[in-house]
Design an enzyme around this catalytic site. Structure first.
Site, PDB file in Angstrom:
ATOM      1  N   HIS A 129       2.865   2.593  12.804  1.00 21.38           N
ATOM      2  CA  HIS A 129       1.826   3.177  11.940  1.00 21.38           C
ATOM      3  C   HIS A 129       1.113   4.319  12.662  1.00 21.38           C
ATOM      4  CE1 HIS A 129       1.849  -1.072  10.274  1.00 21.38           C
ATOM      5  NE2 HIS A 129       1.979  -0.383   9.174  1.00 21.38           N
ATOM      6  N   ASP A 154      11.088   1.761   5.300  1.00 24.06           N
ATOM      7  CA  ASP A 154      11.135   1.133   3.977  1.00 24.06           C
ATOM      8  C   ASP A 154      11.827   2.115   3.040  1.00 24.06           C
ATOM      9  OD1 ASP A 154       9.655  -1.266   4.656  1.00 24.06           O
ATOM     10  OD2 ASP A 154       7.929   0.045   4.877  1.00 24.06           O
ATOM     11  N   GLN A 187      11.511   1.646  -0.753  1.00 18.72           N
ATOM     12  CA  GLN A 187      10.138   1.937  -1.182  1.00 18.72           C
ATOM     13  C   GLN A 187       9.944   3.451  -1.296  1.00 18.72           C
ATOM     14  OE1 GLN A 187       6.378  -0.160  -0.041  1.00 18.72           O
ATOM     15  NE2 GLN A 187       6.172   1.518   1.400  1.00 18.72           N
ATOM     16  N   LEU A 216      -2.000  -2.795  11.971  1.00 19.89           N
ATOM     17  CA  LEU A 216      -1.386  -1.532  12.383  1.00 19.89           C
ATOM     18  C   LEU A 216      -0.788  -1.625  13.788  1.00 19.89           C
ATOM     19  CD1 LEU A 216      -4.135   0.911  11.016  1.00 19.89           C
ATOM     20  CD2 LEU A 216      -2.067   0.079   9.862  1.00 19.89           C
TER      21      LEU A 216
HETATM   22  O1  PAF Z   1       4.407  -0.125   2.845  1.00 15.98           O
HETATM   23  C1  PAF Z   1       3.373  -0.791   2.677  1.00 15.98           C
HETATM   24  O2  PAF Z   1       2.675  -1.153   3.627  1.00 15.98           O
HETATM   25  C2  PAF Z   1       2.943  -1.152   1.256  1.00 15.98           C
HETATM   26  O3  PAF Z   1       4.042  -1.450   0.461  1.00 15.98           O
HETATM   27  C3  PAF Z   1       2.062  -0.081   0.613  1.00 15.98           C
HETATM   28  C4  PAF Z   1       2.805   1.232   0.425  1.00 15.98           C
HETATM   29  C5  PAF Z   1       0.820   0.142   1.453  1.00 15.98           C
HETATM   30  C6  PAF Z   1       1.612  -0.549  -0.786  1.00 15.98           C
HETATM   31  O4  PAF Z   1       0.870  -1.719  -0.724  1.00 15.98           O
END
Ligand code: PAF
Length: 276
Positions: free
Chosen positions: A34, A147, A150, A30
């Site tokens: 984060h 991301d 994602q 982290l």
């Molecule tokens: O973004 C991340 O760190 C990862 O892709 C996640 C969402 C924790 C899934 O493992």
């Protein structure tokens, strides 16, 4: 922070937890980026939960799962400092006791851009995220805008599979010179670090072109390109579908580059609503 390593323990610890429960899934190592997301989750939710799990199923065979940085003690200190209530930090055996099994395939969105460079990546991400949602049962789940694909993939999964929670998009945190924070930045030597910032500066130039009225995706991409960088992709897309943006916006400039063997991604949001 109370750390739970098993699914059963986590469910017991969270049964009857004050709601809303906010959840930030991570792979650990982290950093300030984060911490910013976690503080927001803490401020907005009665119960704040994080997970640290380096998910093997989202790494390709050529990607170095073993080398992914791990420092659970440091992660626990950071989360305790923010006042996080619970950390779920399972082993791979706890998450996948029977080995490979069910996976989530959300369709073509998972095969574009990052998915094209990293086949199977988003199946691994969706599967682990859905499992984590079932274990933590949050009301809100936080994902970084950094991301971008994602985020789009998770939103699509949540909608398609009727996952009953709110997906919260957290702003990208940047170093003073503009480089988006990432655990991968630590692997950049000084020369590569200096080149890498061209990724973000290019995207900012693209955003300036947008602000000056440019709407042609090809020209926006050209404005954003740093000729010194080796791009995996650089594109102007619709933030939800990653297809060509509609004329009414919004749009997203997304890019991935390789610098000194390190793959970095970044994006900027182009919002017609705010700036038209
Ligand atoms: O973004 C991340 O760190 C990862 O892709 C996640 C969402 C924790 C899934 O493992």
């Amino acid at each position: 922070v109370k750390t739970c390593t098993t699914v059963a323990e986590t469910r017991i610890a969270l049964a009857g937890a004050p709601r809303p429960v906010g959840f930030f899934p991570t792979m650990g190592a982290l950093h300030d980026g984060h911490a910013t997301v976690m503080r927001r989750c803490r401020a907005e939710c009665a119960t704040a939960v994080a997970s640290v799990f380096v998910n093997p199923t989202q790494f390709g065979p050529a990607e170095d799962l073993a080398k992914y940085p791990r420092d659970l003690a440091a992660d626990e200190r950071l989360l305790s400092g923010i006042g996080v209530d619970l950390l779920f930090a399972p082993s791979a055996r706890e998450m996948y006791p029977d080995g490979p099994g069910a996976t989530i395939d959300i369709g073509p969105l998972a095969t574009l851009y990052e998915g094209a460079s990293r086949p199977g990546h988003f199946a691994g991400v969706c599967t682990v995220v859905l499992k984590l949602f079932h274990i933590v049962a949050p009301n809100r789940a936080y994902f970084a805008r950094k991301d971008a694909q994602q985020l789009a993939v998770i939103r699509r999964m949540a909608r398609d599979l009727d996952v009953d929670l709110e997906i919260v998009a957290a702003e990208t945190v940047r170093d003073a010179d503009g480089l988006a924070l990432s655990s991968r930045n630590a692997h950049l030597g000084p020369e590569d670090r200096a080149r890498a910032v061209g990724l973000s500066h290019g995207l900012f130039r693209g955003r300036s072109a947008w602000e000056a009225g440019e709407r042609d995706p090809a020209r926006l991409v050209e404005a954003a390109r740093d000729p010194a960088l080796d791009y995996d992709y650089l594109a102007c897309v619709d933030p939800a579908t990653l297809a060509a943006p509609g004329p009414a916006g919004p749009a997203l400039l997304i890019a991935a580059v390789r610098v000194g063997g390190i793959r970095l991604i970044d994006n900027v949001f182009l919002d017609l609503g705010e700036r038209a």
